[in-house]
Design a protein around this motif. Structure first.
Motif, PDB file in Angstrom:
ATOM      1  N   LEU A 206       0.802  -1.227   0.000  1.00 63.41           N
ATOM      2  CA  LEU A 206       0.000   0.000   0.000  1.00 63.41           C
ATOM      3  C   LEU A 206       0.837   1.281   0.000  1.00 63.41           C
ATOM      4  O   LEU A 206       0.520   2.217  -0.750  1.00 63.41           O
ATOM      5  CB  LEU A 206      -0.962   0.000   1.200  1.00 63.41           C
ATOM      6  N   PRO A 207       1.913   1.388   0.786  1.00 60.24           N
ATOM      7  CA  PRO A 207       2.679   2.644   0.750  1.00 60.24           C
ATOM      8  C   PRO A 207       3.250   2.972  -0.616  1.00 60.24           C
ATOM      9  O   PRO A 207       3.171   4.115  -1.068  1.00 60.24           O
ATOM     10  CB  PRO A 207       3.792   2.396   1.785  1.00 60.24           C
ATOM     11  N   VAL A 208       3.820   1.967  -1.304  1.00 63.51           N
ATOM     12  CA  VAL A 208       4.414   2.245  -2.616  1.00 63.51           C
ATOM     13  C   VAL A 208       3.329   2.522  -3.649  1.00 63.51           C
ATOM     14  O   VAL A 208       3.508   3.338  -4.558  1.00 63.51           O
ATOM     15  CB  VAL A 208       5.331   1.090  -3.067  1.00 63.51           C
ATOM     16  N   ILE A 209       2.174   1.874  -3.519  1.00 63.26           N
ATOM     17  CA  ILE A 209       1.060   2.142  -4.427  1.00 63.26           C
ATOM     18  C   ILE A 209       0.596   3.585  -4.288  1.00 63.26           C
ATOM     19  O   ILE A 209       0.365   4.286  -5.289  1.00 63.26           O
ATOM     20  CB  ILE A 209      -0.109   1.169  -4.158  1.00 63.26           C
ATOM     21  N   ILE A 210       0.470   4.044  -3.056  1.00 63.35           N
ATOM     22  CA  ILE A 210       0.007   5.413  -2.812  1.00 63.35           C
ATOM     23  C   ILE A 210       1.061   6.432  -3.211  1.00 63.35           C
ATOM     24  O   ILE A 210       0.762   7.454  -3.841  1.00 63.35           O
ATOM     25  CB  ILE A 210      -0.401   5.571  -1.334  1.00 63.35           C
ATOM     26  N   VAL A 211       2.302   6.185  -2.866  1.00 64.08           N
ATOM     27  CA  VAL A 211       3.370   7.117  -3.242  1.00 64.08           C
ATOM     28  C   VAL A 211       3.458   7.249  -4.755  1.00 64.08           C
ATOM     29  O   VAL A 211       3.658   8.345  -5.292  1.00 64.08           O
ATOM     30  CB  VAL A 211       4.732   6.652  -2.669  1.00 64.08           C
ATOM     31  N   ASN A 212       3.293   6.149  -5.486  1.00 66.18           N
ATOM     32  CA  ASN A 212       3.418   6.166  -6.948  1.00 66.18           C
ATOM     33  C   ASN A 212       2.175   6.676  -7.663  1.00 66.18           C
ATOM     34  O   ASN A 212       2.173   6.774  -8.897  1.00 66.18           O
ATOM     35  CB  ASN A 212       3.762   4.769  -7.466  1.00 66.18           C
ATOM     36  N   ALA A 213       1.119   6.987  -6.923  1.00 64.64           N
ATOM     37  CA  ALA A 213      -0.084   7.524  -7.557  1.00 64.64           C
ATOM     38  C   ALA A 213       0.233   8.841  -8.252  1.00 64.64           C
ATOM     39  O   ALA A 213       1.012   9.653  -7.751  1.00 64.64           O
ATOM     40  CB  ALA A 213      -1.183   7.724  -6.513  1.00 64.64           C
ATOM     41  N   GLU A 214      -0.377   9.055  -9.413  1.00 68.32           N
ATOM     42  CA  GLU A 214      -0.051  10.233 -10.219  1.00 68.32           C
ATOM     43  C   GLU A 214      -0.368  11.538  -9.500  1.00 68.32           C
ATOM     44  O   GLU A 214       0.354  12.521  -9.633  1.00 68.32           O
ATOM     45  CB  GLU A 214      -0.793  10.167 -11.547  1.00 68.32           C
ATOM     46  N   HIS A 215      -1.424  11.544  -8.702  1.00 66.08           N
ATOM     47  CA  HIS A 215      -1.774  12.790  -8.012  1.00 66.08           C
ATOM     48  C   HIS A 215      -0.791  13.109  -6.886  1.00 66.08           C
ATOM     49  O   HIS A 215      -0.854  14.197  -6.309  1.00 66.08           O
ATOM     50  CB  HIS A 215      -3.201  12.712  -7.468  1.00 66.08           C
ATOM     51  N   ASN A 216       0.094  12.169  -6.565  1.00 69.60           N
ATOM     52  CA  ASN A 216       1.117  12.429  -5.552  1.00 69.60           C
ATOM     53  C   ASN A 216       2.479  12.751  -6.164  1.00 69.60           C
ATOM     54  O   ASN A 216       3.505  12.717  -5.475  1.00 69.60           O
ATOM     55  CB  ASN A 216       1.249  11.229  -4.609  1.00 69.60           C
ATOM     56  N   SER A 217       2.499  13.055  -7.442  1.00 73.23           N
ATOM     57  CA  SER A 217       3.740  13.452  -8.098  1.00 73.23           C
ATOM     58  C   SER A 217       4.028  14.925  -7.843  1.00 73.23           C
ATOM     59  O   SER A 217       3.125  15.713  -7.572  1.00 73.23           O
ATOM     60  CB  SER A 217       3.648  13.220  -9.618  1.00 73.23           C
TER      61      SER A 217
END
Length: 390
Positions: A206-217
């Motif tokens: 879950l952490p890497v999925i959320i960090v890699n989300a486009e809106h978190n760029s």
């Protein structure tokens, strides 16, 4: 993902219609605003594509920061307005589920191979490679990357390569995995195990999925390296080094023929009965700490990753079974009784210090739970069956 469309850094804006916003853009009367509408006119909704186009045009002319995550695919609607008549929000209808679909297909393929060919090598290898696949897929499907996303993806891949290589090498040496002895021939039970493994990977990732989300760029998030980045990186590599070093020490110990039939008590294993598990818990807490830079609202659900990892190691498929099987094997050896009494189950502590710690503090601070003590049990058969995931 349901979110308000923010342009620039402004968060305060008087109520206005989309027509007013369009006029403001044309006159360059303001440079930042947030689309939040009350009692929106249905005609305004029809103007949304035109407004978005004007926003992009103004951004390209004036080099303004543009903070939104549109879907640029021409064959799909860019945004959909949804609301209850009091407040309308922007819904990005482009939710690329390719990562999830790819992961499910891969799990099904691995499962079929493992069942049909009774092939434990696939089962063990998949344990680590799944994390790499999820990290790389979520990173690749993001059309914009920043240094934090690259960093977290690399960290997870380093750990995944280490884990899958270790598990694959181990199964190549022993041929069969005793953990699957009782479930391999029962397709339903094996499917339950496989489903649990798939869910385990998703939750822990879950952490890497959320960090890699486009809106978190970037530029929406804090630049690297923040305090969270530094602390998380330090915790991650501390855990990775402990886990790797512990596995290497145990491997070298077992390679020595003089140690045949003995339990490993060298190096880190003299201070912890399961130092590799301690390292694994640490590194996932490190990844979560890095993710705190970008997490907002529901995204804090990522804390389930280190909590779930800690839980299954302490109470489900990690330490409990290994303690039971090791106690059964060496319970007649007084030196093993001494080793277990003087050695922490998880957190590395010098044996001469741990031996003097009161039982209550061992329970509270060092995870010395009663469920780990099988020395007094009169088991006539060795414990067997499914022992864990990693």
């Amino acid at each position: 993902m349901l979110q308000e469309l923010r342009v620039g850094g402004g968060t305060d804006c008087p109520e206005m219609s989309l027509s007013a916003i369009r006029e403001g853009l044309e006159m360059s009367s303001f440079n930042s605003f947030i689309f939040v509408f009350t009692d929106a006119d249905p005609k305004d909704v029809e103007l949304l594509p035109e407004i978005l186009s004007a926003v992009r045009h103004k951004n390209s002319q004036n080099n303004l920061p543009l903070d939104m995550t549109p879907n640029d695919r021409a064959d799909e609607p860019r945004f959909v307005l949804t609301g209850n008549g009091k407040k309308l929000q922007i819904l990005d209808v482009h939710r690329d589920d390719s990562a999830l679909y790819s992961y499910i297909i891969m799990q099904c393929l691995y499962f079929v191979i493992a069942v049909v060919f009774q092939f434990d090598k696939v089962t063990d290898f998949a344990g680590g490679i799944n994390f790499i696949v999820i990290a790389l897929l979520t990173y690749h499907l993001n059309r914009r990357h920043d240094s934090r996303q690259t960093m977290v993806t690399i960290y997870v891949c380093i750990w995944g390569v280490r884990l899958s290589s270790y598990l694959f090498y181990r199964i190549m040496k022993i041929g069969r995995d005793a953990r699957f002895k009782d479930v391999r021939k029962n397709v339903i039970r094996f499917a339950v195990f496989w489903t649990f493994q798939a869910v385990w990977v998703i939750i822990v990732s879950l952490p890497v999925i959320i960090v890699n989300a486009e809106h978190n760029s970037a530029p929406k998030t804090l630049p690297t390296m923040t305090t969270y980045d530094s602390i998380g990186t330090a915790v991650f590599f501390t855990g990775l080094l402990i886990e790797t070093y512990a596995d290497l020490q145990k491997y070298a110990f077992r390679r020595d023929v003089a140690n045949k039939g003995k339990w490993c008590d060298d190096g880190l294993w003299s201070m912890s009965r399961h130092p590799n598990y301690f390292g694994e818990i640490l590194l996932w807490w490190g990844i979560f700490i890095i993710g705190l830079n970008v997490m907002r609202g529901y995204e804090y659900i990522a804390v389930l990753s280190p909590i779930f990892t800690t839980f299954i190691i302490l109470f489900l498929s990690g330490i409990p079974h290994l303690e039971r099987s090791t106690d059964y094997k060496y319970k007649s050896n007084p030196k093993y009784h001494q080793y277990k009494r003087q050695t922490s189950p998880l957190i590395p502590v010098p044996s001469n210090v741990y031996d003097e710690v009161p039982k209550l503090l061992k329970f509270i601070l060092c995870c010395e739970f009663p469920m780990y003590d099988w020395l007094e049990e009169n088991e006539t058969e060795p414990p067997c069956g499914l022992t864990g995931i990693t």
